[in-house]
Every structure is written in C-alpha cells, then in structure tokens.
Design an enzyme around this catalytic site. Sequence first.
Site, PDB file in Angstrom:
ATOM      1  N   GLU A  83       7.019  -0.481   2.201  1.00  0.00           N
ATOM      2  CA  GLU A  83       6.457  -1.787   1.859  1.00  0.00           C
ATOM      3  C   GLU A  83       4.930  -1.794   2.004  1.00  0.00           C
ATOM      4  OE1 GLU A  83       7.952  -4.472   0.756  1.00  0.00           O
ATOM      5  OE2 GLU A  83      10.083  -4.245   1.226  1.00  0.00           O
ATOM      6  N   HIS A 132       6.192  -2.099  -1.893  1.00  0.00           N
ATOM      7  CA  HIS A 132       6.557  -3.502  -2.024  1.00  0.00           C
ATOM      8  C   HIS A 132       6.674  -3.862  -3.506  1.00  0.00           C
ATOM      9  CE1 HIS A 132       6.810  -7.643  -0.718  1.00  0.00           C
ATOM     10  NE2 HIS A 132       5.800  -7.999  -1.494  1.00  0.00           N
ATOM     11  N   SER A 162       9.704 -11.057  -1.886  1.00  0.00           N
ATOM     12  CA  SER A 162       8.423 -11.304  -1.235  1.00  0.00           C
ATOM     13  C   SER A 162       8.299 -12.784  -0.890  1.00  0.00           C
ATOM     14  CB  SER A 162       7.278 -10.809  -2.128  1.00  0.00           C
ATOM     15  OG  SER A 162       6.057 -10.788  -1.431  1.00  0.00           O
TER      16      SER A 162
END
Length: 590
Positions: free
Chosen positions: A372, A495, A240
């Site tokens: 995600e 995610h 990320s």
Amino acid sequence: MSLPNVLKNYVLSSLKIREIPLKRYFNISLAEQYSVRFCGAIRSGLATMDSGEQNPIVKITQGLVRGTKSTTIYDDDYYSFEGIPYGQPPLGDLRFKAPLPVQPWDGVKDCLEFSGKPLQKNYQGEIEGSEDCLYLNVYAKTLNAEKKLPVLVWIYGGAFNTGSCIKSKYGPDYFMQEDVILVTFNYRLSVFGFLSLTDPSLNVPGNAGLKDQVLALKWVQQNIDQFGGDNENITLFGESAGAAAVHFMMCTEQTKGLFHKAICQSGCILNNWALTKDTTDLAYRLACEMGYQGENNDAEVLEFLQKCPANELFQMDKLNQEAILKGSYFAFVPSIEPYDNSEAVIRKPLLESMKTSWSNSIPLIIGGNSFEGLVRYPAVKHKPELLELCKTRPELLLPPELLVSKSNEETKLLGKVLYDLYFKGLEDNQQQFLMHYLEHASFYSFWHDLHRVVKSRKELATAPTYQYLFDFDSPTFNHHRKMFCGSDIQEGVAHADDLAYLFNSFYSWKLEKDSKEYLTIRRMIELWVNFAKSSNPNCQHTKDSEWQTISQSNTNQWLKISNDIRFEEMPKEFQHKLDVWNSLYGSESL
C-alpha cells in the site's frame, strides 16, 4: 384500429391493470407513448419497459428515465442508465449543507451517458467538475430477470478530495458478465463536502459528502427494484476513502437497513487520513485566504463562502500542508459533527461507534494490497528530507492519536520503537531506507488500522468477517504503481492496484482470456459477486483452499490473491510488525 388504440389494448392486456389513460398514468407524451413497448410485468404500480429495446424506459419514484443497451469489451450485453439525479443541485444557499432529495420531473429524462464529476482540484492541480454533481449510474445485466438480482453499490476513493463515478474510470464491463446490478454515484468532495461550522442555526455541521452517500443509498433502496434489483440484498463496497466511507456508513444509524453486507478495500474509519480531529477555525481561515476581512463569526463566514466563485474555493494549500503534518492529506475531510442534527452521520468517537454499530450483524470482507505504501513515493521523491526526519524526529513515525497526552520523552521512546522496527542498521543504505519508509507507510496509513477493525469484528461481530490480501503483481496491469512510481520502482502491489481487476478504466485494455491478468479479474469478480449473492465469497476459485471467516480461523489468516489463490497464515514478519504496532496502544484504545 388506430395506433393509440392498439397501444392502449396492448398495455391493458399485457399488464392486466384497470383502464387508465396512458398520459395521466405514466406522465409521458403521445409521441413517447408510440415509441415505448411495455413488458409484461408491473411492480408496485410502476412499469419497467421492454428490456429488448435499445433505449428502455424505467419508471422510478421521481419520474421516467431512459437508458441504453450497451455491450462490454467482452461482448456481453447489459443496460446502462447514467446520470440519474438523486439529489437537488447543492447550489447557492444549499452549498455545504445536507442534500435534499431530487424533485420529480415530467416526461422522460434521458440517462444515456454521463461524464460529470464533483468539483475538485485534481492531482495535476487543475480545477474540474461541477457543484451540480449529485447523480448516479445504474448498470443492469438484465431488466427482466426471473429472480431479483443482487445489487452492488460502489463508493469511489480519492482521499475525500478527488474522484467521481464516471464510466471511463469505473466501467461496469467485468461485473456485467454476471447476473447483478451495479450502482455508482457521485458525492461532494473537499470543502463542498466537508466544511463544518459550530453554530447550529446555520445547519452546516459538516459531512455533507457523507450525507450525499446516505441519500444515494436511500434512492437505491426506493428505486432499484424497478431495474430488477433486490432491495433486500444490497452490498456496499469501496476502495481507499471509498472503503472508509463504507465503514462510516456501517457505523451510523442513518443507514440501518439500507444495505446488507459490505466490502472495505484498503480503508476504514480508523485510518488517520479518514477523519480530521480538529476543524477549529478551518472555515474562517479559508475565508481569510479568499480575502475575507471580518470577524470569526460563523454566520458571516458562511455568507462569504457561499458567495465565493466555486472554482476559487480551492485556495487552501497552506491548510492542506498543515493537515499533512497532522497525518492526513487534506484539510477538509470527514469530522465528528459539533452538535446533534437530524442528518448527523458522525457524532460519537470512532471506537465507540464501532463497538455499538448495527453493522456488527452484517457480513464484511476487508483487506488491502501488499505494498500500500507505494502511494507515498511521489511525496518522498519530491521531498527526500522526509527520510532525514525519520532519523532526527522518530516521533513523527507515530500516528497522531498516540501523541495525545504524552510527554516529549514518552513520544520519543515510542517513536524509537518504530524506528528500530523499520530502519535500524539501514542508515547508510539510501535505497533500502526508502523502501522501508514506504513499508512503514503501508502500516501507518492502512494495514494496522485494518487489523484493528478485524480485531474488533472478531470480538463484537455476530456476522461473518472475511480477510484478504491482494498480491497479484502484474508487470503491465498494475496501473497505480506505474502512476505513483513511474519506472523507479517496478515491483510491488500498490494502493489502488486492485481497481484494475474490478473495473474497466481509461488506462485498461481488452486482455486475452488466457492471461493471468484476466484470470485475476475473474477471481475478483466471482469472489465479490458470490459474496453479494449469498454472503459467502467462496466460489470455484477457492474450491481447493476455502476462504474461512476470522471466527473459523483467526485474525492472522487471510485469503491471498496472487498468481494463485489460497487461504493461508500471514507471513511471520508481517505478524511481528502488527504485534509491535499493537504494543504502542493500550488495550482499550487499540
């Protein structure tokens, strides 16, 4: 013979160095001399202590550090050095500025455990952590390997506003089944890491948090050999915002030669949340929120903010809401620095940085998770009106960079392209509309920009690029989907779901070794470690389906890591969506 003479003779015979008083050479007390047993190796005149001891001592550039022998949840032994300072505490006049290297210390610094976080406002709205946060952890499978060990350096995510390197979140247990060294470190977040002022005399151009990362990498380069690591074989990896940070480190000259390969998991510098396009008046407006009543003068604003109680500097909800409207999550994130400075990390436009980057000559793994966009579920659950905005203002579906220099009519037409791609015909099906909104978020915030990086590497990189999709959908171990969605959505790889298969964390437990979840851990660890060792991730798990580079195949193929593992073509629907996104850009801006 007295104990001091026994120790002295042992050192001289084992290390075969000229006779130097121990206290002067190693800078440790007599009591500490009694308690230390030296190994029979010396590197550059600095001794690493016997790895058979419960509390080994290692001499680094700044002084001596004491670690501890630890055991993983699967009963593998390793050595842990937690909370080693790498930068001076960025307090007082150093607040918001580039970090300074830590000063040397006398004696032995205990680095047995560490739970310090950078100061932050967590997702529960609580203030936690400390400004004094520039520390790192070193985890080594062994301290006396016959051959120097490959080094993996981890950068955590959290949108540049939350996160830390602490062991309870990023435990090394799975990596310590392999002959490697793992380094994790803290860096400054939010306003402390990313405040930017335009007055060069103040030396606050922004990106102090990224400059922390540069300093940590310099520390690793200078010291990791003392732990048995190979400073000529360092892999930088992150997830990320951590992946975007890895990409920033790949695109700045400050880090050239400090690492040798990279892994970007669900993030890159092109993601709209990774860089703010406008820092105008942010510092001044924050100061006003804090009660400042002076002029918009950088020097006066800086003096005011440096004197504010640290815990109170998170009064920025209004600024964050404005950032969200511009496609980001927080106001204070990386930015292009407004003037040249000796520590500058970002000075050029991002596309230009990618084209000229030194890192086009180092190997890269890049990819993400199959759903995600589930990370956006909490936002839409609490603000269902976002779904209605898709219908009434489809231009909001576009990345902000596509809105620049376009008329209202042009943006509406481009917005309709994305609306038709995701929502046409679903207006009366609220649940399907919601799921397609989250799928749009997958491409808007992650996948299309990752694809742009892959296309860039295909054209410009001279080193291998490996692309992957993480698609292992566990009903019990995909913890971030549970965090984001509760029981509302029970399928999909969200995610950050991949983190549970790389690090032992507070939300994990010891898995049975015959479980699919444990097999996925072994697959991820062996792929990442093989890449760190040899620049080629292929291992026993890919023997029936070799992971090819994008040069060997094309940008529409990847290694899919799911219940099984195979190299394959992207689904046609996925490719079609990427093609539609590509069509929104001119060839140069793409």
